[in-house]
Design a protein around this motif. Structure first.
Motif, mmCIF file in Angstrom:
data_model
loop_
_atom_site.group_PDB
_atom_site.id
_atom_site.type_symbol
_atom_site.label_atom_id
_atom_site.label_comp_id
_atom_site.label_asym_id
_atom_site.label_seq_id
_atom_site.Cartn_x
_atom_site.Cartn_y
_atom_site.Cartn_z
ATOM 1 N N LYS A 1 0.829 -1.203 0.000
ATOM 2 C CA LYS A 1 0.000 0.000 0.000
ATOM 3 C C LYS A 1 0.870 1.262 0.000
ATOM 4 O O LYS A 1 1.807 1.383 0.792
ATOM 5 N N ILE A 2 0.531 2.183 -0.889
ATOM 6 C CA ILE A 2 1.230 3.471 -0.950
ATOM 7 C C ILE A 2 0.226 4.592 -0.692
ATOM 8 O O ILE A 2 -0.859 4.616 -1.274
ATOM 9 N N SER A 3 0.592 5.481 0.207
ATOM 10 C CA SER A 3 -0.238 6.653 0.472
ATOM 11 C C SER A 3 0.671 7.868 0.618
ATOM 12 O O SER A 3 1.900 7.736 0.675
ATOM 13 N N PHE A 4 0.060 9.039 0.674
ATOM 14 C CA PHE A 4 0.836 10.271 0.808
ATOM 15 C C PHE A 4 0.230 11.142 1.896
ATOM 16 O O PHE A 4 -0.987 11.355 1.920
ATOM 17 N N ASN A 5 1.082 11.607 2.793
ATOM 18 C CA ASN A 5 0.662 12.579 3.797
ATOM 19 C C ASN A 5 0.952 13.987 3.261
ATOM 20 O O ASN A 5 2.094 14.299 2.892
ATOM 21 N N ILE A 6 -0.086 14.799 3.215
ATOM 22 C CA ILE A 6 0.036 16.147 2.668
ATOM 23 C C ILE A 6 -0.258 17.155 3.776
ATOM 24 O O ILE A 6 -1.355 17.176 4.341
ATOM 25 N N SER B 146 12.143 9.976 -2.610
ATOM 26 C CA SER B 146 12.110 9.528 -1.216
ATOM 27 C C SER B 146 12.338 8.032 -1.060
ATOM 28 O O SER B 146 13.045 7.600 -0.146
ATOM 29 N N LYS B 147 11.748 7.259 -1.960
ATOM 30 C CA LYS B 147 11.842 5.795 -1.845
ATOM 31 C C LYS B 147 12.095 5.188 -3.224
ATOM 32 O O LYS B 147 11.198 4.621 -3.864
ATOM 33 N N PRO B 148 13.324 5.331 -3.713
ATOM 34 C CA PRO B 148 13.654 4.893 -5.074
ATOM 35 C C PRO B 148 13.417 3.405 -5.341
ATOM 36 O O PRO B 148 13.066 3.025 -6.452
ATOM 37 N N LYS B 149 13.606 2.567 -4.332
ATOM 38 C CA LYS B 149 13.400 1.130 -4.534
ATOM 39 C C LYS B 149 11.926 0.817 -4.768
ATOM 40 O O LYS B 149 11.580 -0.005 -5.618
ATOM 41 N N VAL B 150 11.069 1.479 -3.993
ATOM 42 C CA VAL B 150 9.624 1.292 -4.177
ATOM 43 C C VAL B 150 9.202 1.838 -5.536
ATOM 44 O O VAL B 150 8.420 1.217 -6.265
ATOM 45 N N TRP B 151 9.728 3.015 -5.873
ATOM 46 C CA TRP B 151 9.405 3.629 -7.169
ATOM 47 C C TRP B 151 9.741 2.693 -8.326
ATOM 48 O O TRP B 151 8.967 2.568 -9.277
ATOM 49 N N LYS B 152 10.888 2.043 -8.249
ATOM 50 C CA LYS B 152 11.327 1.162 -9.329
ATOM 51 C C LYS B 152 10.345 0.014 -9.547
ATOM 52 O O LYS B 152 10.139 -0.443 -10.676
ATOM 53 N N LYS B 153 9.698 -0.423 -8.455
ATOM 54 C CA LYS B 153 8.750 -1.538 -8.557
ATOM 55 C C LYS B 153 7.414 -1.126 -9.161
ATOM 56 O O LYS B 153 6.738 -1.938 -9.796
ATOM 57 N N VAL B 154 7.031 0.147 -8.946
ATOM 58 C CA VAL B 154 5.663 0.550 -9.305
ATOM 59 C C VAL B 154 5.577 1.489 -10.498
ATOM 60 O O VAL B 154 4.482 1.702 -11.029
ATOM 61 N N VAL B 155 6.683 2.078 -10.939
ATOM 62 C CA VAL B 155 6.611 3.136 -11.940
ATOM 63 C C VAL B 155 5.973 2.678 -13.245
ATOM 64 O O VAL B 155 5.201 3.422 -13.872
ATOM 65 N N ASP C 265 3.681 0.548 -13.647
ATOM 66 C CA ASP C 265 2.251 0.278 -13.466
ATOM 67 C C ASP C 265 1.550 1.462 -12.778
ATOM 68 O O ASP C 265 0.466 1.295 -12.225
ATOM 69 N N TRP C 266 2.167 2.645 -12.849
ATOM 70 C CA TRP C 266 1.664 3.800 -12.110
ATOM 71 C C TRP C 266 0.250 4.189 -12.536
ATOM 72 O O TRP C 266 -0.556 4.634 -11.718
ATOM 73 N N GLU C 267 -0.092 4.007 -13.813
ATOM 74 C CA GLU C 267 -1.439 4.363 -14.289
ATOM 75 C C GLU C 267 -2.528 3.578 -13.566
ATOM 76 O O GLU C 267 -3.638 4.076 -13.373
ATOM 77 N N ASN C 268 -2.214 2.348 -13.164
ATOM 78 C CA ASN C 268 -3.192 1.522 -12.457
ATOM 79 C C ASN C 268 -3.150 1.730 -10.949
ATOM 80 O O ASN C 268 -4.150 1.493 -10.254
ATOM 81 N N ILE C 269 -2.019 2.173 -10.427
ATOM 82 C CA ILE C 269 -1.857 2.372 -8.993
ATOM 83 C C ILE C 269 -2.360 3.743 -8.554
ATOM 84 O O ILE C 269 -3.060 3.877 -7.548
ATOM 85 N N TYR C 270 -2.045 4.765 -9.314
ATOM 86 C CA TYR C 270 -2.331 6.155 -8.948
ATOM 87 C C TYR C 270 -3.807 6.438 -8.628
ATOM 88 O O TYR C 270 -4.107 7.108 -7.640
ATOM 89 N N PRO C 271 -4.777 5.941 -9.411
ATOM 90 C CA PRO C 271 -6.177 6.270 -9.122
ATOM 91 C C PRO C 271 -6.672 5.811 -7.757
ATOM 92 O O PRO C 271 -7.658 6.351 -7.238
ATOM 93 N N ASP C 272 -6.015 4.818 -7.143
ATOM 94 C CA ASP C 272 -6.475 4.275 -5.865
ATOM 95 C C ASP C 272 -5.613 4.682 -4.680
ATOM 96 O O ASP C 272 -5.830 4.218 -3.553
ATOM 97 N N ILE C 273 -4.655 5.550 -4.916
ATOM 98 C CA ILE C 273 -3.787 5.992 -3.822
ATOM 99 C C ILE C 273 -4.569 6.870 -2.849
ATOM 100 O O ILE C 273 -5.387 7.693 -3.247
ATOM 101 N N LYS C 274 -4.304 6.698 -1.564
ATOM 102 C CA LYS C 274 -4.972 7.480 -0.534
ATOM 103 C C LYS C 274 -4.103 8.689 -0.176
ATOM 104 O O LYS C 274 -2.890 8.571 0.001
ATOM 105 N N PHE C 275 -4.759 9.845 -0.053
ATOM 106 C CA PHE C 275 -4.072 11.069 0.340
ATOM 107 C C PHE C 275 -4.631 11.552 1.678
ATOM 108 O O PHE C 275 -5.846 11.729 1.823
ATOM 109 N N ASN C 276 -3.747 11.747 2.638
ATOM 110 C CA ASN C 276 -4.137 12.246 3.958
ATOM 111 C C ASN C 276 -3.783 13.732 4.033
ATOM 112 O O ASN C 276 -2.616 14.100 4.175
ATOM 113 N N VAL C 277 -4.802 14.583 3.918
ATOM 114 C CA VAL C 277 -4.581 16.025 3.814
ATOM 115 C C VAL C 277 -4.871 16.713 5.145
ATOM 116 O O VAL C 277 -5.945 16.526 5.732
#
Length: 399
Positions: A289-294, A357-366, A368-380
């Motif tokens: 799971k990938i999320s972003f704190n904003i 921030s996390k190059p190893k994670v990025w390498k795994k998901v980049v 397939d980003w089009e399929n991952i990005y729409p479901d990412i959770k953002f904590n604002v």
């Protein structure tokens, strides 16, 4: 001694070659057609239409140079002329226009590239590639997507309905002024190309709408933004969503925020000016799971109010800060939802933030980003600090 003479002769020869090389492409001013406005359309025939706004030589002769000025003297009527040439691509249209004019196109004073909506939707990579390879084009030229009419209509807006003598200067002024409102976000050629070079990041630039009255173009308005998927236009963001995106990108300089309710929930008008917005975005990875704190910190001041109580009292000011924070948070979440669900476009560059921030994670998901990005959770989370309340600290009570 002979060696010194040889060295001296070589230096003289090199200097001569440099002088000759520096002058081989010299062009006289009376051989140039100064372009101040370049538009690109895609016709019904599939051809690329290049439309340019060129200063009339009489304007230059009368003292109104390409850098500005109003012109006069021998410059009769419009201080510019509009020309068009077509081609199978932009490079061919550009060459054809040069062949049809008595002067050589001079692009180095052009600061805006106008893109017809249809052309922008078809893909603009080849055109941008040509421009970046050709030193004639300024990489600091703004890019705008034109809606509501054609480039010809834009370039032929009557001067009687504008403050400037020609549309190009009118639009430049609007671009400059929008920094105080953040109603749009305009990028230049250099930024657009740099964004395209970042894997999975989506470019964004300004939307210029032609205003019409009785079917005729009478003006323009710069509001909202154009969203791209790679080099193809896919849709637009409204003004409020554009402001939210500029906050996320740390590009908001100044903006007005209006509340239609008071601290007690009553109908009221409260206006604030946002003078600063600083955003920190951090990725959080938990398993797959990938999320972003904003976190957004906002500074503002009270600009106008219609309440019957003193809104600047410390307790009430804190309540107002909470309300403002809530509204900004809702605006950000709305914009993110549109970018995720409607366009699937990572305009903010979360994929780039993940990379740093996390190059190893990025390498795994980049990939397939089009399929991952729409479901990412953002904590604002948003925190607002209202620094001052203008000249008058208390509401005015009419007698």
């Amino acid at each position: 001694m002979r060696g010194k003479k040889v060295v001296a002769m070589i230096l003289i020869l090199l200097t001569t070659l440099l002088v000759i090389e520096g002058c081989w492409d010299k062009r006289e001013i009376n051989q140039l057609a100064f372009v101040q406005g370049l538009g690109i359309e895609k016709g019904e025939d599939g051809m690329i239409h290049l439309v340019v706004e060129i200063l009339k030589p009489g304007l230059l002769a009368s003292g109104g140079g390409p850098g500005g000025g109003t012109g006069g003297g021998s410059a009769v009527g419009k201080p510019y002329a509009v020309f068009q040439a077509n081609g199978v691509d932009f490079a061919k249209a550009f060459a054809n226009l040069n062949d049809e004019l008595p002067r050589s196109l001079f692009m180095q004073y052009n600061e805006i590239i106008f893109l017809d909506e249809k052309f922008a939707r078809s893909g603009i990579y080849q055109t941008l590639d040509f421009m970046t390879r050709n030193p004639e084009f300024r990489r600091t030229a703004y890019i705008l997507v034109v809606t509501g009419g054609s480039i010809h209509e834009l370039f032929n807006i009557p001067s009687s309905s504008t403050l400037e003598r020609y549309p190009y200067k009118e639009v430049l002024g609007i671009i400059s002024n929008q920094a105080n409102t953040s109603s749009s976000y305009v990028c230049d050629l250099n930024e657009f190309i740099q964004t395209l070079e970042i894997p999975k990041k989506a470019p964004i630039t300004g939307k210029l709408e032609i205003v019409k009255k009785d079917g005729k173009a009478v003006g323009v308005r710069l509001v909202g933004s154009a969203v791209f998927d790679n080099d193809k236009l896919i849709g637009f963001l409204e003004e409020q969503d554009t402001k939210a995106v500029t906050v996320l990108m740390n590009k908001l300089k100044r903006s007005t925020l209006t509340l239609d309710k008071g601290l007690k929930g009553e109908k009221a008008h409260i206006s604030l000016v946002i003078t600063k917005a600083k955003t920190e975005i951090k990725p959080v990875v938990e398993g797959d799971k990938i999320s972003f704190n904003i976190k957004v910190n906002v500074e503002a001041y009270l600009n106008e109010q219609e309440t019957k109580y003193d809104i600047t009292e410390p307790e009430k000011l804190q309540q107002l800060e909470v309300i403002v924070s809530s509204k900004i948070k809702s605006a950000i979440e709305r914009a993110l939802n549109i970018l995720q669900k409607k366009y699937n476009a990572d305009v903010v560059g979360f994929v780039e933030i993940l990379h740093r921030s996390k190059p190893k994670v990025w390498k795994k998901v980049v990939e397939d980003w089009e399929n991952i990005y729409p479901d990412i959770k953002f904590n604002v989370t948003v925190k607002t600090h209202i620094r001052r309340s203008g000249l008058s600290s208390k509401p005015i009570h009419p007698r």
